[in-house]
Each structure stands twice: as C-alpha cells, then as structure tokens.
Design a protein around this motif. Sequence first.
Motif, short mmCIF file in Angstrom:
data_model
loop_
_atom_site.label_atom_id
_atom_site.label_comp_id
_atom_site.label_asym_id
_atom_site.label_seq_id
_atom_site.Cartn_x
_atom_site.Cartn_y
_atom_site.Cartn_z
N GLU A 77 -5.73 2.66 13.14
CA GLU A 77 -6.37 3.55 12.16
C GLU A 77 -7.60 2.80 11.66
N ASN B 58 -2.49 -0.14 10.96
CA ASN B 58 -3.40 0.39 9.95
C ASN B 58 -3.77 -0.81 9.08
N PRO B 59 -4.74 -1.61 9.55
CA PRO B 59 -5.05 -2.84 8.81
C PRO B 59 -5.95 -2.55 7.61
N PRO B 60 -6.18 -3.55 6.76
CA PRO B 60 -7.18 -3.34 5.70
C PRO B 60 -8.55 -3.16 6.37
N TYR B 61 -9.31 -2.17 5.90
CA TYR B 61 -10.60 -1.95 6.56
C TYR B 61 -11.73 -1.58 5.59
N LEU B 62 -11.50 -1.75 4.30
CA LEU B 62 -12.59 -1.45 3.36
C LEU B 62 -13.44 -2.71 3.14
N ALA C 27 -4.23 -5.51 1.30
CA ALA C 27 -3.89 -4.40 2.20
C ALA C 27 -5.07 -3.44 2.35
N LEU C 28 -6.12 -3.65 1.56
CA LEU C 28 -7.25 -2.71 1.55
C LEU C 28 -8.54 -3.30 2.11
N LEU D 188 -8.64 2.44 -6.46
CA LEU D 188 -7.48 1.85 -5.76
C LEU D 188 -7.07 0.54 -6.42
N LEU E 183 0.85 -1.20 0.00
CA LEU E 183 0.00 0.00 0.00
C LEU E 183 0.88 1.25 0.00
N ARG F 245 -0.43 6.72 3.48
CA ARG F 245 -1.38 7.84 3.41
C ARG F 245 -1.02 8.88 4.47
N GLU G 205 -2.92 10.55 6.38
CA GLU G 205 -3.70 10.45 7.62
C GLU G 205 -3.13 9.41 8.59
#
Length: 260
Positions: free
Chosen positions: A222, A170-174, A191-192, A184, A76, A79, A81
């Motif tokens: 995150e 910051n794990p995949p969270y979508l 990773a997403l 993306l 990834l 980002r 943020e």
Amino acid sequence: MKFKKAIDLSKLSFETKRDINFFIKEKFQDSTEFTQSQISKIEDIAKSLEEGYPRDYLIGNSEFYGRKYFVDQRVLIPRPETEVLIDILKSLNLADGSILCDLGTGSGCIGISLAMLNENFIVFGTDISEDAIRVARKNNLTYKKKNFFLIQSNWASCFQKDSIDCIISNPPYLDKDDYHLADLKYEPISALVSNLYGLEAFEIISQQAKQLLKKGGYLIFEHGFDQSEDVEKIIYKNDLKLIRKIKDLSGNDRAILVQK
Ligand code: GLN
C-alpha cells in the motif's frame, strides 16, 4: 436517567454525535437508561472525541476485513483502503504451504486476515516495535490462528534468501512534514512517517524483497495516493517486475503488485 436528557448534544459536532452513538452501541448494548457515573463517562468520551482523539482507541477495537481487532495507542488504526491488499493476495491463488510475510504488522490485522484465508498458508507478522508485537499477539489470542507467527524484526531482515512466496506491507509512508499528520497526532509516528519524503520503507523493503523472495514471488505494497510513480521507480531500481497497480475507492492508485 435518559442519556439525551442528561447531555446537551446540540453543542457537539456531527462526527462526535455519530461516534457517541457508536460508542453507546458498542459499550452499553444500545440501552437507553444510564446511571450518573455512566453519563459522566459518556461526557468524558464526548470531550475526548471533540479534541480529536480517535473513536477506535476509545472503544478499544477497530474493524478490518469484517473482523474486530483490539487497538490502542501502540498501533495504527486499520484503514478501510488497506483491505485491498487482502483482495490482491486472494487474486494470486497461492498454493497451500505458501509463506507470506506481513511487514510492519502493527495490530496484526493484515497478517491474521491472510492466515484466515487458508489455514495451510504460513504467515509471519513482523514489527520492529515490541509494543506492536504485544498488541498483535493479543489479537491472535482472540483468533487463535495456528498458522500466524509474530517476530520482532526490522522489516524482513530475519528471513533467509529465496525463502518467501509473498511479502505484503502497509508501511509508514508519510513525509515528516505532511499536513495530514496534524489530524493523526494520537497514532504512533513510527507507523506513519518514513524518511526520504515518505519513501524509505519502500526502498528498504524492495531491496529485501529482491533478496528474500523466491523467484516468481510477489510483493504487495500500500502506498500514498500520490506515490505511485515514486514507488514504481523504486521497484525498477531493484530489478523487480511491475504486475499491476490497484486503485482505492476514491480512484487513486493506492497499491502495487510486483513480482521477482
Ligand atoms: N494511510 C494512512 C493515512 O493516511 C497512513 C498510514 C501509513 O503511512 N501507512 O492515514
């Protein structure tokens, strides 16, 4: 040959023009004269950018917390943020010798940033992807942090009970149907995207945190801009304490600090 004479910039989008200028700065140190083969290369880059291929993959690096990291399609792109995770960790003033784990380290940018904060922290970066571990290793060869260690592992499953001072991720969270994924498509899907509407990684890591953190140890996540309440529920379900929620620059709850 002058670049602006050779390439018709007027047909390109604002973003492509901006990224082309950035690319030239990075790769050609701002020179204004180009050979024909360099011009062809820049034209190819412009084409890829217009198709949505990420600028940082084309340049081969990305910036995180003021430092450059090598990136390619195996990881990834960091980002902005996500930098808030480093600030949260800093605010904890953890003691020398603290054991920190960056789960799903990807390029290694979070773990290496943590290792830079204090050379007496012991920082582990884990990733299930061997490809990601290779990229993180390459980045650590650049920064040579002797207190950063990479382990191929399913989140924190390689650690012992009551052994970690802070887990940061910051794990995949979508969700797999998230419309953002259309933009993306060049980044690793692992990773997403996470199962259970994007929440599975938070479930697994929270369960592991309950077991593997020392008493009083911290967990920092995150999460997505609209996942704050869902993540809070997962925290309580795992008998962990919410310390505070942290907003991103757009004013959305973006991270959470939790304690065992
Ligand atoms: N924050 C990323 C994005 O929305 C998603 C990365 C992640 O799932 N951790 O582009």
